[in-house]
Design an enzyme around this catalytic site. Sequence first.
Site, PDB file in Angstrom:
ATOM      1  N   ASP A 267       1.436  -1.925   1.553  1.00  0.00           N
ATOM      2  CA  ASP A 267       0.413  -2.118   2.583  1.00  0.00           C
ATOM      3  C   ASP A 267      -0.711  -2.947   1.957  1.00  0.00           C
ATOM      4  OD1 ASP A 267      -1.123  -1.750   4.940  1.00  0.00           O
ATOM      5  OD2 ASP A 267      -2.083   0.023   4.068  1.00  0.00           O
TER       6      ASP A 267
ATOM      7  N   ASP B   9      -4.694  -3.199   3.400  1.00  0.00           N
ATOM      8  CA  ASP B   9      -5.987  -2.523   3.475  1.00  0.00           C
ATOM      9  C   ASP B   9      -5.873  -1.074   3.009  1.00  0.00           C
ATOM     10  OD1 ASP B   9      -7.959  -4.420   5.012  1.00  0.00           O
ATOM     11  OD2 ASP B   9      -6.051  -4.570   6.065  1.00  0.00           O
TER      12      ASP B   9
ATOM     13  N   ASP C 270      -1.512   3.735   2.780  1.00  0.00           N
ATOM     14  CA  ASP C 270      -2.551   4.763   2.894  1.00  0.00           C
ATOM     15  C   ASP C 270      -2.767   5.286   4.309  1.00  0.00           C
ATOM     16  OD1 ASP C 270      -3.759   2.199   3.721  1.00  0.00           O
ATOM     17  OD2 ASP C 270      -5.597   3.383   3.877  1.00  0.00           O
TER      18      ASP C 270
END
Length: 325
Positions: free
Chosen positions: A33, A35, A230
């Site tokens: 991922d 961000d 996240d």
Amino acid sequence: MRHVTQENHPCILTHFELFKAAVEGKRLAVFLDYDGTLTPIVSNPDDAKMSEEMRNVVRAVARAFPTAIISGRGREKVEGFVQLKELFYAGSHGMDIAGPRVANGSSNGTSCIGRTGGDFQPAAHFRPLIDDIFELLRKRLKDVPGSSVEHNNFCVSAHFRNCPGEAWQEVISTVEDVVSEHDDLRMTRGRKVVEIRPKVDWHKGTALSHLVEALGLSQQPDVVAIYVGDDHTDEDAFRTLEETRQGFGILVSTRPKPTRARFTVRDPACVQAFLSGIVEWAKSKSNGWHANPCCNGWSMALSSSTSMENPSEAAGAAAVAAGTS
């Protein structure tokens, strides 16, 4: 899903020996991922710039293993942040996929990505509608303090991280109203953001599976795919890896929450430390890529070829990477 605890979701840094045991002799494929994983979450999404230290580590990872970033952001925006031509990129939650680029801007081995030889965009026909939704949301949310609307090519994100008091509720209710007027759209939630996406059976997990298959790594007993993320949307990738037994997820989180990931790390700094660790591990005989150093669209020996300035050399490298020479 189980809640994160040290017992059932150990920190991959403090239990790196468990990781090494899981990938002993295997060919590792790395999916990330952006961000909150490669860069900290920031108040202004446009300020989510990757540090030079992280960029160097990710570049090294991409030269050691086939590596992709799968983000909810628009693909071009993520490419602009990361500035690495060696990677595969999947933007808009995987609805916009492209392979590494050579010096002249063409795809390096992207014949493995699209069904007809180019970049892969399973929701391309929704783009005009997404453009309209973006303009509509900008108008309807312009007076909501702290809100911002982001166009991510095949989805629209309405951010409320900076909204004071209860103003964030107006963002959510407005997005719900807009989605209710379109049978072919749906709303999803992330960290201080709600998104409008097309109703297509496509998410980060299906994008990951598509890339694994396109790379020629699907159902290969010596391949282990890992995904580091996240957010709630990353759970689709964690779940896919768990259900298909293609590999496992690593959750980036400082607090307990339900997850399908196998391991955890606390923050992007820990992600960087983990990625540095697998770069070192890649040099060992335990790395299965030494015995079989290429797959569709990627080669350990030629992974630096994207920096070539001679178009004929780059084209030759792309052919080798795609397995066509």
